[in-house]
Design a protein around this motif. Structure first.
Motif, PDB file in Angstrom:
ATOM      1  N   VAL A   1       0.851  -1.204   0.000  1.00 53.00           N
ATOM      2  CA  VAL A   1       0.000   0.000   0.000  1.00 53.00           C
ATOM      3  C   VAL A   1       0.887   1.254   0.000  1.00 53.00           C
ATOM      4  O   VAL A   1       0.661   2.193  -0.764  1.00 53.00           O
ATOM      5  CB  VAL A   1      -0.950   0.002   1.214  1.00 53.00           C
ATOM      6  CG1 VAL A   1      -1.569   1.386   1.428  1.00 53.00           C
ATOM      7  CG2 VAL A   1      -2.051  -1.041   1.039  1.00 53.00           C
ATOM      8  N   GLU A   2       1.914   1.256   0.831  1.00 56.03           N
ATOM      9  CA  GLU A   2       2.810   2.425   0.882  1.00 56.03           C
ATOM     10  C   GLU A   2       3.658   2.553  -0.377  1.00 56.03           C
ATOM     11  O   GLU A   2       3.994   3.661  -0.802  1.00 56.03           O
ATOM     12  CB  GLU A   2       3.722   2.366   2.108  1.00 56.03           C
ATOM     13  CG  GLU A   2       3.139   2.896   3.384  1.00 56.03           C
ATOM     14  CD  GLU A   2       2.344   4.193   3.271  1.00 56.03           C
ATOM     15  OE1 GLU A   2       2.793   5.138   2.605  1.00 56.03           O
ATOM     16  OE2 GLU A   2       1.254   4.227   3.842  1.00 56.03           O
ATOM     17  N   VAL A   3       4.035   1.404  -0.957  1.00 58.24           N
ATOM     18  CA  VAL A   3       4.797   1.451  -2.216  1.00 58.24           C
ATOM     19  C   VAL A   3       3.949   2.151  -3.281  1.00 58.24           C
ATOM     20  O   VAL A   3       4.412   3.065  -3.985  1.00 58.24           O
ATOM     21  CB  VAL A   3       5.174   0.024  -2.690  1.00 58.24           C
ATOM     22  CG1 VAL A   3       5.811   0.081  -4.079  1.00 58.24           C
ATOM     23  CG2 VAL A   3       6.140  -0.632  -1.707  1.00 58.24           C
ATOM     24  N   VAL A   4       2.701   1.726  -3.389  1.00 58.14           N
ATOM     25  CA  VAL A   4       1.809   2.315  -4.397  1.00 58.14           C
ATOM     26  C   VAL A   4       1.591   3.796  -4.090  1.00 58.14           C
ATOM     27  O   VAL A   4       1.700   4.654  -4.978  1.00 58.14           O
ATOM     28  CB  VAL A   4       0.465   1.544  -4.434  1.00 58.14           C
ATOM     29  CG1 VAL A   4      -0.525   2.243  -5.357  1.00 58.14           C
ATOM     30  CG2 VAL A   4       0.692   0.095  -4.867  1.00 58.14           C
ATOM     31  N   ARG A   5       1.317   4.093  -2.846  1.00 54.72           N
ATOM     32  CA  ARG A   5       1.080   5.491  -2.422  1.00 54.72           C
ATOM     33  C   ARG A   5       2.269   6.387  -2.770  1.00 54.72           C
ATOM     34  O   ARG A   5       2.118   7.525  -3.194  1.00 54.72           O
ATOM     35  CB  ARG A   5       0.826   5.520  -0.904  1.00 54.72           C
ATOM     36  CG  ARG A   5       1.005   6.851  -0.210  1.00 54.72           C
ATOM     37  CD  ARG A   5      -0.057   7.875  -0.616  1.00 54.72           C
ATOM     38  NE  ARG A   5       0.099   9.162   0.071  1.00 54.72           N
ATOM     39  CZ  ARG A   5       0.892  10.143  -0.337  1.00 54.72           C
ATOM     40  NH1 ARG A   5       1.628  10.007  -1.418  1.00 54.72           N
ATOM     41  NH2 ARG A   5       0.951  11.282   0.337  1.00 54.72           N
TER      42      ARG A   5
END
Ligand code: PSV
Ligand code: MN
Length: 388
Positions: A267-271
């Protein structure tokens, strides 16, 4: 929640690099278990890795570890990989299995040994030029076991100098990727124990020096997704070594111990813009299959990463932002959990079939007869492994 076409298009961009060493025998310091059909050569490791890509479409490249994967002709090895439908990826240096490095490698107080370690990295860069690899990944075993054993500050200065010499040798399209680890093989200090130390060194080197985050290299309870967010914010997240840990650097199948953590990380990678063709963040596995079958273990691993990526891409970002801005604590959490609890497996199976891949790669590989074939063919020779 169904996976829409935009998400499927994003999933089509996913590439996960496999470690050549995952196909060799591994174990613990207590026992390395051999298995029938284990590769004896780098070529056989590549053949096994190509099976993972063939059944999943997810793993087009293979990382090499030097000297474990030394061959006379790396140009020929790259051509061999291409014929198998994969390519050679990251080159990993190894300064953890030579007696000279007992008290350090790039940090060693003896100039001769330190230069030997630098020269090893120069040799790795020569390999990269032959294989077309972008990344030189450096994980150092350097550290100390006892207070007073080494000059903590002096070791940092020598590390900075050594890394600068290696960085200067890189070609314009090559990167230095520095991996950190909290402990092991030394237990009092490690010279690159955490992301802050890795960041400090790569920031001093330049734009083509970045950090590798191995998910098994932190203290228990470390919030890894926070580190991901921070390194992406700083433009310094170079790659992941994915695996699972329950206790230490277990190197178990990614997503096995804590699927929710893998979800939160992605999720943080995508964000942070770290996913997709526009990003330079490399997704790699760094695993050992001590008791499970190796090729199915790798297939399971890349599928786990794909499934959690699909779920992370399903997060309703607009609804999340709205809930966050409204101070709706539980509403925001619900948005994340809705995505996490979505079973994406049927949609992914159908999508795979639409792309000419098996809906169930694990079953398709198992019924292919490959494992039986390599067990029959690979008789004699010395099986690859850590030699522990
Ligand atoms: C060190 O524990 C490490 O994570 C580094 O990436 C090494 O290259 C690798 O393991 C060897 O398996
Ligand atoms: Mn690693």
């Amino acid at each position: 929640m169904a996976i829409d076409q935009t998400t499927l298009d994003l999933l089509a961009q996913q590439e996960i690099e496999l470690p050549s060493w995952a196909f060799g025998n591994s174990g613990t310091r207590f026992k390395v278990f051999a298995s029938p059909g284990t590769p004896r050569t780098v070529e056989e490791k590549l053949a096994d890795a190509a099976q993972v890509h063939r059944y999943t479409g997810l793993a087009p490249s293979v990382a090499l570890h030097i000297p474990w994967d030394l061959v006379d002709d790396f140009g020929a090895l790259a051509a061999y990989a291409k014929d198998l439908g994969v390519r050679l990826g990251t080159i990993n240096s190894n300064t953890f299995q030579d007696d000279d490095y007992k008290l350090g490698s790039l940090t060693h107080h003896d100039d001769r040994i330190r230069q030997k370690a630098i020269d090893h990295h120069f040799a790795c860069i020569d390999v990269m030029s032959l294989t077309g690899s972008r990344d030189l990944k450096i994980w150092l075993p350097d550290g100390t076991n006892y207070a007073g054993q080494g000059d903590i500050r002096g070791r940092q200065e020598r590390l900075a100098e050594s890394l600068a010499a290696i960085y200067d040798r890189l070609g314009p399209d090559q990167r230095l990727v520095l991996e950190y680890k909290i402990f092991e093989p030394y237990f009092y200090t490690m010279d690159v124990p955490d992301w802050g130390t890795a960041y400090t060194h790569v920031a001093a080197l330049g734009d083509r020096a970045v950090v590798c985050l191995d998910t098994g290299h932190h203290a228990p309870s470390t919030n890894i997704e926070f580190i991901v967010a921070q390194l992406l914010r700083l433009g310094k997240l170079g790659s992941f070594d994915f695996n699972s840990r329950n206790y230490a650097d277990d190197d178990l199948i990614v997503g096995a111990a804590d699927p929710f953590q893998l979800f939160r990380i992605i999720v943080e990678v995508v964000r942070g813009g770290g996913y997709g063709t526009g990003s330079d963040v490399a997704f790699m596995l760094d695993q050992c299959h001590n008791i499970e079958e190796k090729i199915p273990g790798q297939i399971r691993s890349v599928l786990n990463v794909q499934e959690m990526t699909a779920r992370a891409l399903l997060v309703d970002r607009a609804a999340l932002a709205a809930a966050q801005e409204a101070g709706d604590v539980l509403g925001a959490n619900d948005v994340l959990m809705d995505a996490f609890y979505t079973d994406v497996r049927p949609d992914l199976a159908a999508w795979r079939e639409s792309r000419g891949l098996p809906g169930d790669p694990m079953a398709a590989f198992r019924s292919s007869g490959y494992l039986e074939q390599i067990a029959a063919d690979r008789v004699g020779g010395t099986q690859a492994g850590w030699g522990a």
